[in-house]
Scaffold this motif. Structure first.
Motif, PDB file in Angstrom:
ATOM      1  N   THR A   1       0.845  -1.192   0.000  1.00 46.96           N
ATOM      2  CA  THR A   1       0.000   0.000   0.000  1.00 46.96           C
ATOM      3  C   THR A   1       0.878   1.239   0.000  1.00 46.96           C
ATOM      4  O   THR A   1       1.759   1.388   0.848  1.00 46.96           O
ATOM      5  CB  THR A   1      -0.914   0.032   1.235  1.00 46.96           C
ATOM      6  OG1 THR A   1      -1.705  -1.157   1.278  1.00 46.96           O
ATOM      7  CG2 THR A   1      -1.837   1.242   1.195  1.00 46.96           C
TER       8      THR A   1
ATOM      9  N   ALA B   1      -3.505  10.093   1.612  1.00 48.92           N
ATOM     10  CA  ALA B   1      -3.637  10.130   3.066  1.00 48.92           C
ATOM     11  C   ALA B   1      -2.552  11.004   3.659  1.00 48.92           C
ATOM     12  O   ALA B   1      -1.466  11.143   3.093  1.00 48.92           O
ATOM     13  CB  ALA B   1      -3.552   8.718   3.661  1.00 48.92           C
TER      14      ALA B   1
ATOM     15  N   ILE C   1       0.834   5.395   0.273  1.00 50.30           N
ATOM     16  CA  ILE C   1       0.020   6.556   0.627  1.00 50.30           C
ATOM     17  C   ILE C   1       0.853   7.825   0.491  1.00 50.30           C
ATOM     18  O   ILE C   1       2.058   7.825   0.710  1.00 50.30           O
ATOM     19  CB  ILE C   1      -0.560   6.460   2.056  1.00 50.30           C
ATOM     20  CG1 ILE C   1       0.553   6.419   3.107  1.00 50.30           C
ATOM     21  CG2 ILE C   1      -1.470   5.258   2.188  1.00 50.30           C
ATOM     22  CD1 ILE C   1       0.037   6.520   4.535  1.00 50.30           C
TER      23      ILE C   1
END
Length: 272
Positions: A139, A195, A141
């Motif tokens: 992931t 984010a 961000i």
């Protein structure tokens, strides 16, 4: 070209510190150059009126471009290669031994335009070639919407792949109009999200490995400690946190230093 006055510069720095925890007081020339051009681009007659629009938050384009301009997106494939060597020789073998059936979760925090995430995925591809690995979920961000959009496109100019070995270029990229696009198998294990690490709810799961390189150096002290505490909470016991080479964790209560700016979560550590 007009320049930021002392009062306007202080206003920009205060806004960045309060909203996303960035300490930009040593970056006056950078902010002056970038924001001067941006003010002119949008047609604001003064810096004050431009900053009014930024602080109001009602114009999505103004705010998105403001964040893109004040954050740094310099990166390339295989940046700090010794840290990626650590994944091959230490982190992945340990994860394979301790998590042979469970999905590996890897976080690239402050992933910029995606090169770090895809480099990690290519190393997974190489490492798992003769092994029966569990699924690997990477992931990425970043606070910048523009950077995340570029990361999802996964297409890079030749300068960004200069350090990529030839066998990776032929195996993990396709070439189109002089640029290089990451292939499907490497892309499928990578997802991206916008984010802010300063947001305590930015992280939604626990990770076996966290890469957060050249990010916390831009935070003020209070934000830096808060972000490190949050990363600690979301890192598996004995998992690794990889920072940039100019970033140092002074406290050894939660992380033990390994080498090359790699820290390991202490099994006995207790988060207050």
């Amino acid at each position: 070209m007009d320049h930021l006055t002392d009062k306007e510069f202080d206003r920009v720095c205060t806004y960045l510190s309060c909203t996303i925890g960035l300490n930009m007081r040593s970056k006056r020339v950078l902010l002056d150059c970038r924001l001067s051009r941006e003010r002119e681009r949008f047609g604001f007659s003064t810096f004050s009126s431009y900053l009014d629009a930024v602080e109001a938050g009602t114009d999505n384009e103004v705010n998105t471009r403001f964040i893109d301009l004040v954050t740094t997106h310099y990166t390339y494939f295989l940046r700090e290669s010794r840290q990626f060597d650590f994944l091959r020789t230490t982190a992945f073998p340990e994860m394979e031994a301790s998590r042979p059936r469970r999905t590996w979760n890897i976080l690239c925090a402050g992933c910029s335009t995606g090169e770090e995430c895809y480099t990690t995925s290519m190393i997974v591809e190489d490492y798992g070639r003769d092994r029966d690995l569990p699924p690997v979920r990477i992931t990425g961000i970043d606070i910048s919407k523009g950077a995340i959009e570029k990361a999802r496109r996964a297409t890079y100019q030749p300068a960004h792949v200069e350090k990529v070995p030839p066998h990776w270029l032929s195996s993990y990229f396709t070439r189109n109009d002089g640029n290089y696009t990451v292939t499907g198998p490497v892309r499928r294990r990578v997802t991206f999200a916008q984010a802010n690490l300063n947001d305590p709810d930015a992280l939604r799961r626990h990770y076996d490995l966290i890469m957060c390189r050249n990010v916390i150096i831009y935070f003020d002290r209070e934000t830096r400690e808060k972000v490190l505490d949050n990363l600690h909470r979301h890192l598996a016991v004995s998992g690794y946190l990889i920072l940039g080479h100019s970033e140092i964790i002074r406290s050894r209560a939660k992380f033990a230093y390994q080498k090359d700016s790699v820290y390991q979560k202490q099994p006995e550590a207790i988060t207050s």
